[in-house]
Design a protein around this motif. Structure first.
Motif, short mmCIF file in Angstrom:
data_model
loop_
_atom_site.label_atom_id
_atom_site.label_comp_id
_atom_site.label_asym_id
_atom_site.label_seq_id
_atom_site.Cartn_x
_atom_site.Cartn_y
_atom_site.Cartn_z
N ASP A 221 -12.40 6.11 4.06
CA ASP A 221 -13.16 6.94 3.12
C ASP A 221 -12.56 7.01 1.72
O ASP A 221 -13.19 7.58 0.82
N TYR A 222 -11.36 6.49 1.51
CA TYR A 222 -10.75 6.55 0.19
C TYR A 222 -10.14 5.20 -0.16
O TYR A 222 -9.77 4.42 0.72
N SER A 223 -10.03 4.95 -1.46
CA SER A 223 -9.36 3.75 -1.95
C SER A 223 -8.32 4.17 -2.97
O SER A 223 -8.63 4.82 -3.97
N LEU A 224 -7.07 3.86 -2.69
CA LEU A 224 -5.98 4.34 -3.54
C LEU A 224 -6.03 3.74 -4.94
O LEU A 224 -5.54 4.35 -5.89
N TRP A 225 -6.62 2.56 -5.09
CA TRP A 225 -6.61 1.93 -6.41
C TRP A 225 -7.44 2.72 -7.40
O TRP A 225 -7.30 2.55 -8.62
N GLU A 226 -8.31 3.62 -6.90
CA GLU A 226 -9.09 4.46 -7.80
C GLU A 226 -8.21 5.51 -8.49
O GLU A 226 -8.64 6.14 -9.46
N GLU B 2 1.60 6.31 -0.78
CA GLU B 2 2.12 5.00 -1.17
C GLU B 2 1.01 3.95 -1.09
O GLU B 2 0.15 3.98 -0.20
N GLY B 3 1.03 3.00 -2.04
CA GLY B 3 -0.02 2.00 -2.12
C GLY B 3 -0.13 1.11 -0.89
O GLY B 3 -1.20 0.58 -0.59
N THR B 4 0.98 0.97 -0.12
CA THR B 4 0.95 0.11 1.07
C THR B 4 0.04 0.67 2.17
O THR B 4 -0.35 -0.06 3.08
N LYS C 16 2.43 -1.44 -8.63
CA LYS C 16 3.17 -2.06 -7.55
C LYS C 16 2.72 -1.49 -6.21
O LYS C 16 2.19 -0.38 -6.14
N PRO C 17 2.95 -2.22 -5.11
CA PRO C 17 2.51 -1.74 -3.79
C PRO C 17 3.09 -0.39 -3.40
O PRO C 17 2.46 0.36 -2.66
#
Length: 528
Positions: free
Chosen positions: A481-486, A472-474, A493-494
């Motif tokens: 070490d990771y970025s979910l937006w990638e 989940e984006g929240t 949405k969050p």
């Protein structure tokens, strides 16, 4: 036949016979020698040379010839006048030039005596009429409706008197050496007189302006001082009321949340008083100073200022001492880990737990009856421990075995290792697994009344290779070490679930095309 020489007079090339050149050279040498000690000799000589060039050009054009001869030089120099014509002795009269040598009057605009462009003054000089009558006529024609176009035409047609020669021709004065010197002396005298008059006229104006600025400045200072006094008194009153209210709530449960729970209970009152003194004294001194500025007769004893300074320095010293005592509570750090087994699954869904963790103390604070509250939860509460700084981090790595686990590493600080370890053991963290769904809390928890000593928990989720994970984006702010937006579309949405898969090289976005698209925008935080 005489030898011909080429000369340049004020930018104009002339052919002149040798004997005529010698006479002209002797004449100009005498002129330069005579004006050598004048305030602006270069300007006078330049004007004379300019006039000589004009007269030679007129003479050659009139006689239709190209070479200046001796008679031309004698005619021009005689008309310009000789330096011997000047009055060396003030009692000796100056020889007047012959009336046949009077200059032809020309029409110019007099910009030195102008209202708009000098047209009226120039016409007045040309016809020998005072400019005020020309201006009166211009006003009459203005009301007749024809004055403006006529004036504009005259403005464009009549040239402006720029040089000293133009100004003498405009007034019909003989253009000779005497008048060049006379006009120049008049300009210098006029400039000096103008400066003296300007200084004499400007001094009263400057004095008046100074008085006005001084009076206006005093009014502004008093207005600002009154505002400072009013605002300062209100601020002092608010500080006193705030101190009383704050001391009354300091030991209640209302102020046990972060950041108030950093301060040891024994230091709460003294630090509150110290902060009060550090703010109150400067504000009071500002009010006293404003009163002294506005009411000049009010005398403030130096003892008052020294007393304020001593109180402020005392408050500063006490505050620094107790702040350092609180800081010593963060000297040492201790850690311990708890490993929890996770029910195996080929797919995991990681989400933020929206409910608040309720302790026994919370139930008492909220007056919750366990029988009435059964099956209910509080969602998105921002009370109590939810006000703590972010103290949870999450890392997802490949497991060495087929059984997934969640490692919880707790840490805290204290004055020594034993106390730091005790503080870490008091921290609580909760996660809930329901089949493939794992709910993670966003904070660690401490008991009500416990001091905040940087309690943290570092989560490490170990899952086998080829396991899919929907995150989940929240949770993005907790991930390491990771970025979910990638791995999610723009403007997601969050609560958007991005799909990842555990590979031999670590966690990787399942949607390769989307992953590559986002990677072009910003490099990922880890290499896959």
């Amino acid at each position: 036949m005489n030898k011909t020489i080429i000369i340049n007079i004020h930018g104009i090339v002339f052919h002149i016979e040798e004997d005529a050149y010698e006479v002209l050279k002797t004449y100009m040498t005498a002129v330069k020698r005579h004006f050598a000690y004048s305030p602006d000799s270069e300007e006078i000589v330049t004007d004379i040379e300019n006039r000589l060039a004009e007269m030679f050009s007129e003479r050659l054009e009139q006689d239709h010839k190209q070479v200046i001869i001796l008679s031309d030089v004698m005619f021009v120099t005689d008309r310009m006048g000789n330096v011997n014509d000047f009055n060396i002795d003030d009692d000796q009269p100056v020889r007047l030039m012959d009336s046949t040598y009077k200059a032809e009057k020309k029409l110019f605009r007099d910009t030195e005596d102008r209202v708009i462009s000098g047209v009226s003054a120039g016409i007045g000089h040309y016809f020998g009429i005072e400019p005020k009558w020309i201006r009166l006529l211009a006003i009459i024609t203005l009301f007749m409706g024809i004055g403006i176009p006529i004036y504009i035409v005259l403005w464009l047609v009549i040239p402006k008197a720029v040089t000293r020669t133009d100004k003498m021709a405009m007034k019909g004065e003989p253009i000779n050496i005497q008048n060049f010197k006379k006009n120049f002396d008049e300009e210098i005298d006029g400039l000096k007189t103008g400066l003296k008059n300007a200084h004499r006229e400007a001094k009263p104006a400057i004095d008046q302006l100074g008085k006005f600025i001084g009076n206006a400045g005093m009014i502004i200072v008093k207005i600002i001082g009154a505002l400072i006094i009013f605002s300062g008194v209100m601020g002092l009153f608010a500080l006193i009321i705030g101190l009383i209210v704050f001391l009354g709530y300091w030991n209640s449960n209302e102020l046990n949340a972060f950041p108030f729970n950093i301060v040891n209970p024994a230091y709460k009152s003294i630090l509150t008083l110290s902060a009060f003194v550090l703010i109150f004294i400067p504000l009071a001194a500002l009010v006293v100073f404003a009163i002294k500025v506005i009411f000049a007769r009010v005398e403030i004893s130096k003892t008052v200022y020294f007393g304020m300074l001593i109180l402020w320095l005392g408050g500063l010293g006490i505050g620094i001492y107790h702040v350092s005592k609180v800081g010593s509570e963060f000297n040492e750090e201790a850690r311990f880990t708890i490993t929890s087994s996770i029910k195996p699954s080929g797919v995991f869904f990681l989400k933020m737990n929206p409910s608040q963790y309720l302790t026994k103390e919370d139930s008492l604070d909220y007056n919750i009856n366990p029988n009435d509250f059964k099956g209910r939860i509080i969602i998105n509460s921002r009370r109590g421990n939810f006000n703590l700084p972010r103290n949870v981090s999450l890392k997802i790595v490949k497991a060495d075995v087929l059984i997934p686990v969640l490692i919880q590493e707790y840490s805290a600080k204290g004055p020594d290792f034993e106390t730091a370890l005790a503080n870490a053991r008091q921290a609580k963290y909760r996660f809930i697994q329901t089949d493939s769904l794992i709910l993670l809390d966003g904070n660690t928890y401490v008991k009500n009344g416990e001091l905040w000593r940087d309690q943290r928990v570092h989560l490490t989720l170990k899952i086998p290779e080829n396991t899919k994970v929907y995150i989940e984006g929240t949770l993005n702010r907790y991930l390491e070490d990771y970025s979910l937006w990638e791995c999610q579309p723009e403007n997601a949405k969050p609560d958007f679930l991005s799909e990842w898969i555990m590979t031999s090289n670590g966690l990787k976005c399942k949607n390769d095309s989307l992953y590559n698209k986002n990677r072009d925008i910003a490099e990922p935080t880890d290499n896959y």
